[in-house]
Design an enzyme around this catalytic site. Structure first.
Site, PDB file in Angstrom:
ATOM      1  N   CYS A 245       0.818  -1.226   0.000  1.00  0.00           N
ATOM      2  CA  CYS A 245       0.000   0.000   0.000  1.00  0.00           C
ATOM      3  C   CYS A 245       0.847   1.270   0.000  1.00  0.00           C
ATOM      4  O   CYS A 245       0.327   2.360  -0.253  1.00  0.00           O
ATOM      5  CB  CYS A 245      -0.920   0.022   1.209  1.00  0.00           C
ATOM      6  SG  CYS A 245      -2.264  -1.151   1.049  1.00  0.00           S
TER       7      CYS A 245
HETATM    8  N1  COA Z   1     -20.450  -9.106   7.379  1.00  0.00           N
HETATM    9  C1  COA Z   1     -21.004  -9.120   8.613  1.00  0.00           C
HETATM   10  N2  COA Z   1     -20.291  -9.286   9.743  1.00  0.00           N
HETATM   11  C2  COA Z   1     -18.973  -9.472   9.612  1.00  0.00           C
HETATM   12  C3  COA Z   1     -18.329  -9.469   8.368  1.00  0.00           C
HETATM   13  C4  COA Z   1     -19.114  -9.280   7.216  1.00  0.00           C
HETATM   14  N3  COA Z   1     -18.597  -9.259   5.984  1.00  0.00           N
HETATM   15  N4  COA Z   1     -16.999  -9.650   8.543  1.00  0.00           N
HETATM   16  C5  COA Z   1     -16.811  -9.780   9.878  1.00  0.00           C
HETATM   17  N5  COA Z   1     -17.994  -9.661  10.525  1.00  0.00           N
HETATM   18  C6  COA Z   1     -18.254  -9.768  11.961  1.00  0.00           C
HETATM   19  C7  COA Z   1     -17.253 -10.672  12.648  1.00  0.00           C
HETATM   20  O1  COA Z   1     -17.669 -12.011  12.573  1.00  0.00           O
HETATM   21  C8  COA Z   1     -17.278 -10.139  14.046  1.00  0.00           C
HETATM   22  O2  COA Z   1     -18.406 -10.661  14.717  1.00  0.00           O
HETATM   23  P1  COA Z   1     -18.329 -11.060  16.269  1.00  0.00           P
HETATM   24  O3  COA Z   1     -18.038  -9.775  16.988  1.00  0.00           O
HETATM   25  O4  COA Z   1     -19.686 -11.628  16.533  1.00  0.00           O
HETATM   26  O5  COA Z   1     -17.216 -12.053  16.374  1.00  0.00           O
HETATM   27  C9  COA Z   1     -17.541  -8.636  13.884  1.00  0.00           C
HETATM   28  O6  COA Z   1     -18.073  -8.488  12.565  1.00  0.00           O
HETATM   29  C10 COA Z   1     -16.273  -7.803  13.991  1.00  0.00           C
HETATM   30  O7  COA Z   1     -15.258  -8.380  13.137  1.00  0.00           O
HETATM   31  P2  COA Z   1     -13.847  -7.740  12.990  1.00  0.00           P
HETATM   32  O8  COA Z   1     -13.052  -8.499  11.959  1.00  0.00           O
HETATM   33  O9  COA Z   1     -13.232  -7.553  14.331  1.00  0.00           O
HETATM   34  O10 COA Z   1     -14.247  -6.317  12.332  1.00  0.00           O
HETATM   35  P3  COA Z   1     -13.552  -4.926  12.432  1.00  0.00           P
HETATM   36  O11 COA Z   1     -14.442  -4.004  13.143  1.00  0.00           O
HETATM   37  O12 COA Z   1     -12.132  -5.004  12.872  1.00  0.00           O
HETATM   38  O13 COA Z   1     -13.544  -4.469  10.887  1.00  0.00           O
HETATM   39  C11 COA Z   1     -11.970  -4.326   9.071  1.00  0.00           C
HETATM   40  C12 COA Z   1     -12.854  -5.233   9.925  1.00  0.00           C
HETATM   41  C13 COA Z   1     -11.160  -5.199   8.136  1.00  0.00           C
HETATM   42  C14 COA Z   1     -12.871  -3.401   8.268  1.00  0.00           C
HETATM   43  C15 COA Z   1     -11.053  -3.484   9.977  1.00  0.00           C
HETATM   44  O14 COA Z   1     -10.406  -4.284  10.927  1.00  0.00           O
HETATM   45  C16 COA Z   1      -9.982  -2.727   9.222  1.00  0.00           C
HETATM   46  O15 COA Z   1     -10.243  -2.017   8.273  1.00  0.00           O
HETATM   47  N6  COA Z   1      -8.723  -2.819   9.696  1.00  0.00           N
HETATM   48  C17 COA Z   1      -7.602  -2.156   9.078  1.00  0.00           C
HETATM   49  C18 COA Z   1      -7.296  -2.858   7.840  1.00  0.00           C
HETATM   50  C19 COA Z   1      -6.223  -2.235   7.028  1.00  0.00           C
HETATM   51  O16 COA Z   1      -5.963  -1.080   7.031  1.00  0.00           O
HETATM   52  N7  COA Z   1      -5.608  -3.056   6.261  1.00  0.00           N
HETATM   53  C20 COA Z   1      -4.644  -2.617   5.375  1.00  0.00           C
HETATM   54  C21 COA Z   1      -4.973  -3.236   4.097  1.00  0.00           C
HETATM   55  S1  COA Z   1      -3.907  -2.647   2.917  1.00  0.00           S
END
Ligand code: COA
Length: 390
Positions: free
Chosen positions: A173
């Site tokens: 990135c």
């Molecule tokens: N639809 C519905 N629910 C979902 C889901 C989806 N597609 N994906 C995950 N969930 C649920 C999970 O099962 C979890 O449920 P639980 O609390 O009952 O266990 C809940 O949502 C939270 O999941 P989590 O993975 O902890 O979500 P989050 O709030 O961390 O958001 C991201 C996920 C990826 C959006 C976030 O972590 C993020 O953007 N992080 C930074 C990523 C980044 O910058 N990466 C660099 C890439 S270049």
């Protein structure tokens, strides 16, 4: 997309060089097709239904776990993404395929990654009023290359009719900001007058569209940044006040695809040959690292961070950008101070901060100072402080 009229060239490329790097112009290519969260989730949930039906006996016997639906509300709330542009919409949305299908082209045709890079590069050259034969080098800076060699940069160089040299660089990135510093260093050292940094990001190819945790993250795009010596820059340009790069090893964003370990598409071991992340950990670890890096670099350059007119941050997650911009500016940033393109483009890897800069910089005034900043896998992070000249 905002368009600037083609500018008059300020001086011929033979002008006495200053060794001061500037951004002369940027370019953007956006694929015509876009996928909304609702479309994406409908396709994903159809895949879940098919999968669970196909494995109904194993699931009933407790030998396999049933897959769970995705949700458009979750996606927008957790990431800020509402839709993403893609190069191969129908195949991505087909529950039987769920990945881009971009037919291979014969070797004597321009490859697709070069094609979209060339489109963005042409726009940057046009906006700067620059002829291709005045450019000395092309860097193709992106998180995935279509092939190992010949370099994508050399193909783009040839398609544009640029002499000199080109090479590829991958810092995930952060590829574009690492490319800008590399280009700026060529200018500082007097080794080039004009360098194109091109970031074609067909991220739909590295995304696991069957993975509920990440299937919504990425989109496709290409950007270009023309970095030049101030002596030959067009009247409207941005001084590069300083660039800084940082890397710290982490497995929290990883892709094991490589020439030593090819896996059959759809096979069980194919998933780790695609983008995999621990999103929560990335969030927690990268936000403080990047905020501190920006503040340290502002101090080094003698810039008051609270006086920054605009932050063009990496576009991965709206919540991350809210936290980083708050730490830098000392208050909650408005959309005007820290614009997002995540809602319509999704995460476009290295291109994200450049899209934000390209679309949200024409309104700034001469003397305004801003920051282009990327962060992502590696971990890697890059800062480019810029000041509008005219
Ligand atoms: N639809 C519905 N629910 C979902 C889901 C989806 N597609 N994906 C995950 N969930 C649920 C999970 O099962 C979890 O449920 P639980 O609390 O009952 O266990 C809940 O949502 C939270 O999941 P989590 O993975 O902890 O979500 P989050 O709030 O961390 O958001 C991201 C996920 C990826 C959006 C976030 O972590 C993020 O953007 N992080 C930074 C990523 C980044 O910058 N990466 C660099 C890439 S270049």
């Amino acid at each position: 997309m905002q368009e600037s009229p083609m500018q008059e060239m300020q001086s011929p490329p033979t002008a006495t060089l200053t060794g001061r790097p500037v951004i002369s112009a940027t370019g953007l290519f956006t694929p015509a097709d876009s996928i909304s969260n609702d479309e994406l989730v409908a396709s994903f949930n159809a895949f879940v239904d098919r999968h669970n039906a196909a494995h109904a006996d194993a699931i009933a016997a407790g030998e396999a776990e049933a897959l769970t639906y995705s949700s458009a509300e979750f996606i927008e709330k957790a990431s800020g993404i509402k839709s993403r542009h893609v190069m191969s919409k129908a195949a991505i949305l087909d529950p039987a395929t769920m990945c881009p299908r971009l037919p291979e082209r014969p070797n004597d045709e321009l490859s697709i990654m070069a094609e979209i890079g060339v489109a963005a590069a042409r726009q940057a050259l046009e906006r700067a009023g620059r002829k291709p034969d005045d450019v000395d080098a092309v860097l193709c800076a992106a998180s995935n290359m279509q092939r190992p060699y010949p370099a994508m940069a050399i193909e783009i160089q040839q398609a544009l009719g640029i002499e000199g040299f080109g090479f590829d660089m991958n810092v995930a990135c952060s590829s574009a900001t690492f490319g800008i510093q590399t280009a700026a260093d060529y200018i500082r050292a007097g080794n080039a007058r004009s360098v194109l940094v091109v970031s074609p990001e067909i991220t739909s190819g590295h995304l696991n569209w069957r993975d509920r945790d990440s299937h919504f993250i990425f989109g496709d795009v290409a950007t270009a940044v023309l970095v030049e010596d101030a002596a030959i820059a067009p009247v409207q340009h941005w001084d590069i006040l300083g660039t800084r790069l940082k890397t710290v090893f982490s497995n929290n964003i990883r892709n094991n695809f490589g020439f030593l370990n090819r896996a059959a598409p759809g096979s069980a071991d194919a998933a780790d040959k695609l983008f995999v992340q621990e999103g929560r950990k990335v969030f927690k670890e990268v936000v403080p690292m990047v905020a501190q890096m920006i503040l340290d670099e502002a101090t080094r350059l003698g810039i008051d961070p609270e006086g920054l007119r605009r932050l063009w941050l990496h576009q991965a997650n709206a919540g991350m950008n809210r936290l980083i911009s708050h730490k830098v500016l000392g208050h909650e940033a408005s959309e005007d101070e820290s614009p997002t393109v995540l809602d319509t483009y999704g995460n476009t890897s290295s291109a994200g901060s450049i899209i934000a800069f390209h679309q949200h910089s024409d309104d700034l005034r001469a003397g305004d100072t801003g920051l282009i900043c990327s962060f992502g896998a590696g971990y890697s992070a890059g800062t480019v402080f810029v000041r509008k000249v005219a």
